[in-house]
Design an enzyme around this catalytic site. Structure first.
Site, mmCIF file in Angstrom:
data_model
loop_
_atom_site.group_PDB
_atom_site.id
_atom_site.type_symbol
_atom_site.label_atom_id
_atom_site.label_comp_id
_atom_site.label_asym_id
_atom_site.label_seq_id
_atom_site.Cartn_x
_atom_site.Cartn_y
_atom_site.Cartn_z
ATOM 1 C CG ASN A 162 -6.493 -0.565 0.966
ATOM 2 O OD1 ASN A 162 -5.755 -0.105 0.092
ATOM 3 N ND2 ASN A 162 -6.034 -1.064 2.094
ATOM 4 C CG HIS B 233 -3.104 3.770 1.997
ATOM 5 N ND1 HIS B 233 -3.521 3.361 0.751
ATOM 6 C CD2 HIS B 233 -3.183 2.683 2.806
ATOM 7 C CE1 HIS B 233 -3.837 2.075 0.815
ATOM 8 N NE2 HIS B 233 -3.650 1.645 2.039
ATOM 9 C CB CYS C 21 -0.944 0.010 1.197
ATOM 10 S SG CYS C 21 -2.130 -1.337 1.135
HETATM 11 O O1 UT7 Z 1 -3.744 -0.803 3.492
HETATM 12 C C1 UT7 Z 1 -3.103 -1.658 4.364
HETATM 13 C C2 UT7 Z 1 -3.414 -1.322 5.720
HETATM 14 N N1 UT7 Z 1 -4.621 -1.963 6.145
HETATM 15 C C3 UT7 Z 1 -5.377 -1.355 7.004
HETATM 16 O O2 UT7 Z 1 -5.100 -0.231 7.329
HETATM 17 C C4 UT7 Z 1 -6.523 -2.111 7.627
HETATM 18 C C5 UT7 Z 1 -6.500 -1.799 9.094
HETATM 19 N N2 UT7 Z 1 -7.575 -2.410 9.839
HETATM 20 C C6 UT7 Z 1 -8.855 -2.033 9.713
HETATM 21 O O3 UT7 Z 1 -9.176 -1.208 8.914
HETATM 22 C C7 UT7 Z 1 -9.838 -2.637 10.657
HETATM 23 O O4 UT7 Z 1 -9.160 -3.357 11.679
HETATM 24 C C8 UT7 Z 1 -10.878 -3.560 9.983
HETATM 25 C C9 UT7 Z 1 -11.825 -2.724 9.143
HETATM 26 C C10 UT7 Z 1 -10.169 -4.577 9.130
HETATM 27 C C11 UT7 Z 1 -11.709 -4.258 11.057
HETATM 28 O O5 UT7 Z 1 -12.311 -3.325 11.938
HETATM 29 P P1 UT7 Z 1 -12.182 -3.531 13.511
HETATM 30 O O6 UT7 Z 1 -12.987 -2.466 14.130
HETATM 31 O O7 UT7 Z 1 -10.738 -3.604 13.858
HETATM 32 O O8 UT7 Z 1 -12.923 -4.912 13.703
HETATM 33 P P2 UT7 Z 1 -12.363 -6.262 14.324
HETATM 34 O O9 UT7 Z 1 -11.340 -6.878 13.438
HETATM 35 O O10 UT7 Z 1 -11.999 -5.995 15.748
HETATM 36 O O11 UT7 Z 1 -13.670 -7.167 14.270
HETATM 37 C C12 UT7 Z 1 -14.830 -6.853 15.042
HETATM 38 C C13 UT7 Z 1 -15.881 -7.924 14.774
HETATM 39 C C14 UT7 Z 1 -15.335 -9.343 14.863
HETATM 40 O O12 UT7 Z 1 -16.324 -10.152 15.459
HETATM 41 P P3 UT7 Z 1 -16.214 -10.558 17.033
HETATM 42 O O13 UT7 Z 1 -14.920 -11.303 17.141
HETATM 43 O O14 UT7 Z 1 -16.224 -9.263 17.756
HETATM 44 O O15 UT7 Z 1 -17.422 -11.379 17.212
HETATM 45 C C15 UT7 Z 1 -15.179 -9.754 13.422
HETATM 46 O O16 UT7 Z 1 -15.288 -11.146 13.234
HETATM 47 O O17 UT7 Z 1 -16.382 -7.772 13.438
HETATM 48 C C16 UT7 Z 1 -16.341 -9.054 12.769
HETATM 49 N N3 UT7 Z 1 -16.170 -8.836 11.350
HETATM 50 C C17 UT7 Z 1 -17.183 -8.610 10.500
HETATM 51 N N4 UT7 Z 1 -18.503 -8.519 10.712
HETATM 52 C C18 UT7 Z 1 -19.277 -8.272 9.632
HETATM 53 C C19 UT7 Z 1 -15.008 -8.809 10.657
HETATM 54 N N5 UT7 Z 1 -15.263 -8.578 9.348
HETATM 55 C C20 UT7 Z 1 -16.607 -8.444 9.232
HETATM 56 C C21 UT7 Z 1 -17.460 -8.181 8.155
HETATM 57 N N6 UT7 Z 1 -18.778 -8.097 8.391
HETATM 58 N N7 UT7 Z 1 -17.005 -7.995 6.893
#
Ligand code: UT7
Length: 323
Positions: free
Chosen positions: A280, A250, A113
């Site tokens: 992204n 980004h 990225c």
């Molecule tokens: O460009 C490269 C750099 N990449 C990034 O900058 C990405 C950085 N990370 C992020 O943007 C975020 O961490 C995400 C958008 C990927 C995830 O958001 P988050 O607020 O960190 O969520 P999380 O990973 O803590 O997940 C929260 C919950 C989980 O369920 P439980 O364990 O709380 O029951 C996930 O399983 O959300 C669940 N979850 C989803 N639910 C519905 C994860 N993906 C999804 C989804 N739809 N697509």
């Protein structure tokens, strides 16, 4: 002194648009979850006949047209991509050929990225070192090809596209009022590999592999790394956040962008956000966002622009540029 000045810009997006709602039939997710956690509403997904090379070529042609130049005028092509058409040759060489260009040189830069920031910094060094006078700097990706479409934690986040700049040697006096690249800072640290990587490759699995990410872990590091490298670039240029006209980050996650801007003290209205419509797009995200803000008239000649990116590796970096 020589300054690397932007004289042209272009972009390209695949025809097919995939809305958040389209995922609701494929995986266990909702439009609300995606918008709330990421700010993404839709992304463009390449059809089989749309590739990193074809999108890169289209963006490059538009950038050349806006600069009033022909491929014959270009000395060097640097393409940032992690999704090349082939393992080799470099996709930059493919684009060079598609442009009908058989002189000069072309190569790929791979920093995921952060790729565009790395490519722009490399191009700036070529120009200031007198090795090139006109460089096409392209970010082009088809990340959809790397996605595991059954993994809801990653497949909703990414999209495909390309953006390109023409960078030309111009005259400066060595002050921050000069047009062109004023400062750049690049970083990487391989100890973070397991947080964001592709689980395949020619030398290991002999396959292309799928993108794997511990999103929460990446998120935890993102704002600190981004703001640190930006502050380093401010120190090099001798400017402060108040001097910035446009912050073009980004586009991975709206929450990361807003938290970074807030930490740096950059006003909301100076932040260019396109993650809602592109998702992204990895190395394409910064030039795509630049191209949107240049086309709608926000970015004007003389504006001071702050670019940043962070991604797999980890890699991260920032560039200060007067348009
Ligand atoms: O460009 C490269 C750099 N990449 C990034 O900058 C990405 C950085 N990370 C992020 O943007 C975020 O961490 C995400 C958008 C990927 C995830 O958001 P988050 O607020 O960190 O969520 P999380 O990973 O803590 O997940 C929260 C919950 C989980 O369920 P439980 O364990 O709380 O029951 C996930 O399983 O959300 C669940 N979850 C989803 N639910 C519905 C994860 N993906 C999804 C989804 N739809 N697509």
């Amino acid at each position: 002194m020589i300054r690397s000045t932007v004289t042209g810009i272009g972009s390209a997006l695949p025809k097919r648009v995939m809305a958040n709602q389209d995922f609701e039939h494929i995986i266990d997710t909702t439009d609300e979850w995606i918008i709330q956690r990421t700010g993404i509403r839709q992304r463009h997904i390449a059809n089989d006949d749309e590739t990193t090379a074809s999108l890169g070529e289209e963006a490059a042609r538009k950038a050349l047209e806006s600069a009033g130049l022909e491929p014959a005028d270009i000395d060097l092509i640097i393409l940032a991509t992690s999704t090349p058409n082939n393992t080799f040759p470099a996709t930059a060489v493919d684009i060079q050929n598609r442009l009908g260009m058989h002189h000069g040189a072309a190569f790929d830069v791979q920093a995921v990225c952060s790729g565009f920031v790395f490519a722009l910094t490399t191009a700036d060094l070529y120009i200031r070192g007198g090795m090139a006078r006109r460089v096409l700097v392209i970010g082009a990706e088809t990340f959809s090809r790397l996605l595991d479409w059954e993994d809801r934690t990653t497949c909703v986040l990414f999209g495909d596209g390309a953006g390109a700049l023409v960078l030309e040697a111009g005259d400066g006096v060595g002050l921050t009022s000069d047009r062109g690249v004023l400062a750049a800072k690049l970083r990487s640290d391989g100890c973070h590999k397991s947080k964001l990587y592709v689980d395949g490759g020619p030398s290991t699995t002999k396959t292309v592999g799928h993108l794997r990410m511990q999103g929460r872990e990446v998120f935890k590091h993102a704002v600190g790394m981004i703001t640190d490298v930006i502050e380093d670039s401010f120190a090099v240029a001798g400017i402060s956040a108040d001097d910035i006209d446009w912050f073009v980050p980004h586009q991975a996650n709206r929450r990361i962008i807003e938290a970074s801007a807030k930490k740096l003290g950059i006003a909301e209205e100076k932040v260019v956000i396109t993650v809602d419509r592109h998702g992204n797009t990895s190395a394409a995200s910064v030039p795509l966002a630049l191209s949107v803000a240049a086309a709608d008239g926000r970015i004007k000649q003389g504006d001071l622009i702050l670019l940043e990116a962070m991604g797999g590796g980890f890699t991260w970096g920032a560039v200060l540029l007067r348009w």
